[in-house]
Motif scaffolding. Structure first.
Motif, PDB file in Angstrom:
ATOM      1  N   SER A  83     -57.926  35.100  -5.453  1.00 39.23           N
ATOM      2  CA  SER A  83     -57.880  33.512  -5.527  1.00 39.23           C
ATOM      3  C   SER A  83     -56.952  33.054  -6.416  1.00 39.23           C
ATOM      4  CB  SER A  83     -59.295  33.333  -5.758  1.00 39.23           C
ATOM      5  OG  SER A  83     -59.641  33.884  -7.338  1.00 39.23           O
ATOM      6  N   VAL A  84     -56.524  33.847  -7.617  1.00 38.01           N
ATOM      7  CA  VAL A  84     -55.938  33.229  -8.698  1.00 38.01           C
ATOM      8  C   VAL A  84     -54.310  33.733  -8.769  1.00 38.01           C
ATOM      9  CG1 VAL A  84     -55.704  33.465 -11.217  1.00 38.01           C
ATOM     10  CG2 VAL A  84     -57.804  32.879  -9.941  1.00 38.01           C
ATOM     11  N   GLN A  85     -54.130  35.053  -8.358  1.00 35.45           N
ATOM     12  CA  GLN A  85     -52.915  35.717  -8.592  1.00 35.45           C
ATOM     13  C   GLN A  85     -51.881  35.815  -7.494  1.00 35.45           C
ATOM     14  OE1 GLN A  85     -54.805  39.500 -10.492  1.00 35.45           O
ATOM     15  NE2 GLN A  85     -53.069  39.131 -11.629  1.00 35.45           N
ATOM     16  N   SER A  86     -50.716  35.498  -7.982  1.00 33.81           N
ATOM     17  CA  SER A  86     -49.470  35.391  -7.113  1.00 33.81           C
ATOM     18  C   SER A  86     -48.413  36.414  -7.265  1.00 33.81           C
ATOM     19  CB  SER A  86     -49.032  34.044  -7.003  1.00 33.81           C
ATOM     20  OG  SER A  86     -47.837  33.942  -6.167  1.00 33.81           O
ATOM     21  N   PRO A  87     -48.748  37.769  -7.290  1.00 36.73           N
ATOM     22  CA  PRO A  87     -47.766  38.713  -7.614  1.00 36.73           C
ATOM     23  C   PRO A  87     -46.424  38.564  -7.294  1.00 36.73           C
ATOM     24  CG  PRO A  87     -49.282  39.723  -6.258  1.00 36.73           C
ATOM     25  CD  PRO A  87     -49.721  38.456  -6.496  1.00 36.73           C
ATOM     26  N   LYS A  88     -46.071  38.326  -5.818  1.00 30.23           N
ATOM     27  CA  LYS A  88     -44.790  38.473  -5.261  1.00 30.23           C
ATOM     28  C   LYS A  88     -44.080  37.337  -5.826  1.00 30.23           C
ATOM     29  CE  LYS A  88     -45.730  41.039  -1.106  1.00 30.23           C
ATOM     30  NZ  LYS A  88     -45.860  41.047   0.449  1.00 30.23           N
ATOM     31  N   GLY A  89     -44.613  36.193  -6.056  1.00 33.83           N
ATOM     32  CA  GLY A  89     -43.952  35.119  -6.389  1.00 33.83           C
ATOM     33  C   GLY A  89     -43.685  34.969  -7.769  1.00 33.83           C
ATOM     34  N   ASP A  90     -44.575  35.538  -8.687  1.00 38.26           N
ATOM     35  CA  ASP A  90     -44.030  35.887 -10.226  1.00 38.26           C
ATOM     36  C   ASP A  90     -42.937  36.707 -10.012  1.00 38.26           C
ATOM     37  OD1 ASP A  90     -45.978  34.129 -10.812  1.00 38.26           O
ATOM     38  OD2 ASP A  90     -47.572  35.616 -11.186  1.00 38.26           O
ATOM     39  N   ILE A  91     -42.893  37.972  -9.240  1.00 39.10           N
ATOM     40  CA  ILE A  91     -41.935  38.992  -9.480  1.00 39.10           C
ATOM     41  C   ILE A  91     -40.518  38.413  -8.944  1.00 39.10           C
ATOM     42  CG2 ILE A  91     -40.935  41.075  -8.319  1.00 39.10           C
ATOM     43  CD1 ILE A  91     -43.853  41.948  -8.378  1.00 39.10           C
ATOM     44  N   SER A  92     -40.478  37.615  -7.926  1.00 41.45           N
ATOM     45  CA  SER A  92     -39.431  37.014  -7.330  1.00 41.45           C
ATOM     46  C   SER A  92     -38.998  35.755  -8.719  1.00 41.45           C
ATOM     47  CB  SER A  92     -39.659  35.972  -6.170  1.00 41.45           C
ATOM     48  OG  SER A  92     -40.200  36.976  -4.995  1.00 41.45           O
ATOM     49  N   TYR A  93     -39.471  35.179  -9.237  1.00 35.78           N
ATOM     50  CA  TYR A  93     -39.213  34.209 -10.283  1.00 35.78           C
ATOM     51  C   TYR A  93     -38.456  35.480 -11.373  1.00 35.78           C
ATOM     52  CZ  TYR A  93     -40.097  29.785  -8.388  1.00 35.78           C
ATOM     53  OH  TYR A  93     -40.081  28.757  -7.428  1.00 35.78           O
ATOM     54  N   MET A  94     -39.399  36.235 -11.769  1.00 37.57           N
ATOM     55  CA  MET A  94     -38.880  37.066 -12.796  1.00 37.57           C
ATOM     56  C   MET A  94     -37.646  37.637 -12.649  1.00 37.57           C
ATOM     57  SD  MET A  94     -42.212  38.932 -14.712  1.00 37.57           S
ATOM     58  CE  MET A  94     -42.560  39.846 -13.271  1.00 37.57           C
ATOM     59  N   GLN A  95     -37.390  38.111 -11.337  1.00 36.62           N
ATOM     60  CA  GLN A  95     -36.021  38.742 -11.206  1.00 36.62           C
ATOM     61  C   GLN A  95     -34.927  37.748 -11.053  1.00 36.62           C
ATOM     62  OE1 GLN A  95     -35.658  42.204  -7.951  1.00 36.62           O
ATOM     63  NE2 GLN A  95     -34.790  40.645  -6.875  1.00 36.62           N
ATOM     64  N   LYS A  96     -35.329  36.628 -10.521  1.00 32.04           N
ATOM     65  CA  LYS A  96     -34.208  35.559 -10.581  1.00 32.04           C
ATOM     66  C   LYS A  96     -33.904  35.115 -12.078  1.00 32.04           C
ATOM     67  CE  LYS A  96     -33.672  30.619  -9.195  1.00 32.04           C
ATOM     68  NZ  LYS A  96     -34.336  29.527  -8.496  1.00 32.04           N
ATOM     69  N   PHE A  97     -34.680  35.207 -12.952  1.00 30.51           N
ATOM     70  CA  PHE A  97     -34.643  34.696 -14.478  1.00 30.51           C
ATOM     71  C   PHE A  97     -33.765  36.034 -15.106  1.00 30.51           C
ATOM     72  CE2 PHE A  97     -38.947  32.673 -14.328  1.00 30.51           C
ATOM     73  CZ  PHE A  97     -38.532  31.535 -13.679  1.00 30.51           C
ATOM     74  N   PHE A  98     -34.181  37.220 -14.681  1.00 32.89           N
ATOM     75  CA  PHE A  98     -33.165  38.254 -15.451  1.00 32.89           C
ATOM     76  C   PHE A  98     -31.840  38.093 -14.935  1.00 32.89           C
ATOM     77  CE2 PHE A  98     -31.616  42.155 -15.686  1.00 32.89           C
ATOM     78  CZ  PHE A  98     -32.246  42.895 -16.734  1.00 32.89           C
ATOM     79  N   LEU A  99     -31.665  37.999 -13.650  1.00 34.32           N
ATOM     80  CA  LEU A  99     -30.189  37.928 -13.214  1.00 34.32           C
ATOM     81  C   LEU A  99     -29.423  36.799 -13.485  1.00 34.32           C
ATOM     82  CD1 LEU A  99     -30.895  39.143  -9.507  1.00 34.32           C
ATOM     83  CD2 LEU A  99     -29.953  40.431 -11.455  1.00 34.32           C
ATOM     84  N   MET A 100     -30.209  35.691 -14.060  1.00 31.02           N
ATOM     85  CA  MET A 100     -29.458  34.399 -14.286  1.00 31.02           C
ATOM     86  C   MET A 100     -29.020  34.539 -15.772  1.00 31.02           C
ATOM     87  SD  MET A 100     -31.414  31.205 -12.800  1.00 31.02           S
ATOM     88  CE  MET A 100     -30.348  30.105 -13.841  1.00 31.02           C
ATOM     89  N   TYR A 101     -29.951  35.178 -16.758  1.00 29.46           N
ATOM     90  CA  TYR A 101     -29.842  34.979 -18.265  1.00 29.46           C
ATOM     91  C   TYR A 101     -29.231  36.234 -18.734  1.00 29.46           C
ATOM     92  CZ  TYR A 101     -32.800  30.899 -17.317  1.00 29.46           C
ATOM     93  OH  TYR A 101     -33.015  29.635 -16.902  1.00 29.46           O
ATOM     94  N   VAL A 102     -29.668  37.134 -17.875  1.00 31.69           N
ATOM     95  CA  VAL A 102     -28.919  38.789 -18.453  1.00 31.69           C
ATOM     96  C   VAL A 102     -28.186  39.286 -17.555  1.00 31.69           C
ATOM     97  CG1 VAL A 102     -29.632  40.989 -18.983  1.00 31.69           C
ATOM     98  CG2 VAL A 102     -31.213  39.352 -19.666  1.00 31.69           C
ATOM     99  N   GLY A 103     -28.500  39.522 -16.163  1.00 31.53           N
ATOM    100  CA  GLY A 103     -27.320  40.187 -15.354  1.00 31.53           C
ATOM    101  C   GLY A 103     -26.724  41.495 -15.473  1.00 31.53           C
ATOM    102  N   GLY A 104     -25.840  41.817 -14.613  1.00 32.19           N
ATOM    103  CA  GLY A 104     -25.273  43.293 -14.954  1.00 32.19           C
ATOM    104  C   GLY A 104     -25.899  44.327 -14.498  1.00 32.19           C
ATOM    105  N   ARG A 105     -27.146  44.265 -14.057  1.00 33.56           N
ATOM    106  CA  ARG A 105     -27.923  45.220 -13.665  1.00 33.56           C
ATOM    107  C   ARG A 105     -29.487  44.694 -12.980  1.00 33.56           C
ATOM    108  NH1 ARG A 105     -29.366  45.028 -18.992  1.00 33.56           N
ATOM    109  NH2 ARG A 105     -31.662  45.433 -19.360  1.00 33.56           N
ATOM    110  N   MET A 106     -29.945  45.498 -12.111  1.00 31.01           N
ATOM    111  CA  MET A 106     -31.277  45.189 -11.545  1.00 31.01           C
ATOM    112  C   MET A 106     -32.597  45.357 -12.497  1.00 31.01           C
ATOM    113  SD  MET A 106     -30.848  43.508  -8.881  1.00 31.01           S
ATOM    114  CE  MET A 106     -32.558  43.598  -8.117  1.00 31.01           C
ATOM    115  N   PRO A 107     -33.395  44.377 -12.721  1.00 30.68           N
ATOM    116  CA  PRO A 107     -34.649  45.012 -13.778  1.00 30.68           C
ATOM    117  C   PRO A 107     -35.388  46.083 -12.902  1.00 30.68           C
ATOM    118  CG  PRO A 107     -34.771  42.940 -12.674  1.00 30.68           C
ATOM    119  CD  PRO A 107     -33.510  43.272 -12.441  1.00 30.68           C
ATOM    120  N   LEU A 108     -35.588  47.133 -13.685  1.00 32.24           N
ATOM    121  CA  LEU A 108     -36.655  48.217 -13.214  1.00 32.24           C
ATOM    122  C   LEU A 108     -37.557  48.263 -13.986  1.00 32.24           C
ATOM    123  CD1 LEU A 108     -33.914  50.731 -12.446  1.00 32.24           C
ATOM    124  CD2 LEU A 108     -34.733  48.994 -10.906  1.00 32.24           C
ATOM    125  N   HIS A 109     -37.564  48.070 -15.378  1.00 30.90           N
ATOM    126  CA  HIS A 109     -38.821  48.680 -16.351  1.00 30.90           C
ATOM    127  C   HIS A 109     -39.653  47.308 -16.811  1.00 30.90           C
ATOM    128  CE1 HIS A 109     -36.998  52.233 -16.081  1.00 30.90           C
ATOM    129  NE2 HIS A 109     -36.059  51.946 -16.520  1.00 30.90           N
TER     130      HIS A 109
END
Length: 394
Positions: A83-109
């Motif tokens: 009912s509450v959690q949306s893991p795929k959506g959260d992961i998609s946004y986190m990956q987007k944030f990482f690539l926008m603000y850090v970049g240079g590699r894919m987040p793995l850990h």
């Protein structure tokens, strides 16, 4: 109706989202359907509830109240996840944030604080076979449930890529690794030690035998401190921290856990005029009704009590206060100041407006806000309700 008995509050479980988050469909990138958590539906006083707000309770008047789940009832953790959690959506946004603000590699850990049943962590593992995850929570029951129900769904290598810890986010290095062996639920392995081994790709059988303290000391000398690409704290869990000093301390721990090559911390928060009032919202599903209840709001301490209730139609049972929290509702400027004080070099807000609470006292399933996305903003006019991702860049 008689007044309910008060339930003991449980803090830092990482198992709650705000009212409108719970009661609206999540349009996040790659989002999947969610179902509601088991809760103990509270009997409302006639003087406090009238009209449509009482319809569901009147409809299920004959249901029995149950303080403890029985064998024929679904797990409250399973229902909460649906009912509450949306893991795929959260992961998609986190990956987007990482690539926008850090970049240079894919987040793995990933490190998931207040992880509860670590649904987000297990979905993170499923999204890429190279990924690892570390979860930390105070609720050992939720962590054990994850071990038995979530990790096996990842695949054969699931257990080798994740570590779950029982402990306090304010004292993460004192937490204990949760093991599957029922005879040894908590193993004397430090979070630092196991995280190093996880990222170094070492199996337990590869490590030298000896006492826990000897092993920890050996690993400290042999390996650099463990670092993650992303640390997250979702489900409004930071509201469990009531003091500014505690919030800053937690942010410092999160900052220290991030990679020296760059990383992000992501948390969520809710707010709006409806968040500072007494509020009760219901959402019906085919087999249950989910209820969010927000108590009176203290404007001096900015605190409120959140209770999640839920009734099972098939079992004809009410579950009252399945999850209950005492929250301090932080403001966005407060969080930004604390993140900067903890060492983050920049802070970014991603917000989306939610439907007016007065218009959705009762909803059928997931209906509203389907097409509303989070957008990065530097200013945002107050609304009845909003949800936000807050991104700290290290």
């Amino acid at each position: 109706m008689g007044k309910r008995e008060k339930q003991k509050q449980k803090h830092q479980r990482g198992l709650a989202r705000g009212a409108l988050y719970y009661l609206q469909d999540q349009p996040d990138i790659g989002d999947t359907p969610r179902l509601p958590p088991p809760d103990e539906l509270e009997e409302a006083d006639d003087e406090n509830n009238d009209g449509e707000e009482n319809d569901d309770e009147q409809e299920h008047e004959g249901m029995k109240n149950h303080e403890h789940p029985s064998d024929d009832m679904p797990s409250k953790f399973h229902l909460y996840q649906q009912s509450v959690q949306s893991p795929k959506g959260d992961i998609s946004y986190m990956q987007k944030f990482f690539l926008m603000y850090v970049g240079g590699r894919m987040p793995l850990h990933l490190q998931e604080d207040f992880c509860g049943t670590a649904l987000l962590s297990t979905e993170w593992l499923r999204s890429d076979p190279r990924r690892t995850a570390l979860g930390l929570d105070l609720d050992v029951e939720a962590l054990n449930w994850c071990m038995k129900n979530n990790i096996p769904k990842v695949g054969a290598d699931g257990f080798s890529r994740i570590s779950l810890y029982h402990g306090n986010v304010l004292q993460p290095l004192q937490s204990k690794l949760v093991k599957m062996d029922p005879q040894e639920q908590l193993r004397n392995t430090s979070l630092t030690e196991d995280a190093v081994n996880l990222q170094a790709g070492l199996l337990e059988s590869d490590l030298q035998t000896g006492s826990a303290s000897e092993d920890a000391e050996s690993n400290k000398k042999s390996f650099p401190p463990p670092r993650r690409d992303i640390v997250c704290a979702f489900n409004y869990s930071c509201c469990c921290l009531h003091k500014r000093a505690d919030l800053i301390l937690y942010f410092k721990h999160a900052h220290n856990a991030l990679s020296a090559k760059g990383g992000i911390f992501v948390m969520d928060l809710y707010g709006g005029t409806s968040s500072e009032n007494k509020l009760r919202l219901q959402r019906r599903f085919p087999n249950f009704t989910y209820v969010w209840e927000q108590a009176e709001f203290d404007i001096i301490q900015r605190k409120t009590r959140i209770s999640l209730h839920f009734l099972l139609k098939k079992q004809q049972m009410k579950l009252r206060h399945a999850f209950s929290y005492s929250w301090r509702l932080w403001t966005l400027p407060e969080v930004k100041d604390c993140l900067e004080e903890a060492g983050f070099r920049s802070v970014h807000f991603w917000i989306r407006e939610m439907p007016d609470a007065t218009e959705i006292v009762r909803t059928e399933g997931y209906s509203a806000a389907k097409d509303v996305k989070y957008e990065e903003v530097t200013n945002f006019q107050q609304q009845d309700s909003w949800n936000a991702y807050i991104v700290g860049v290290a």
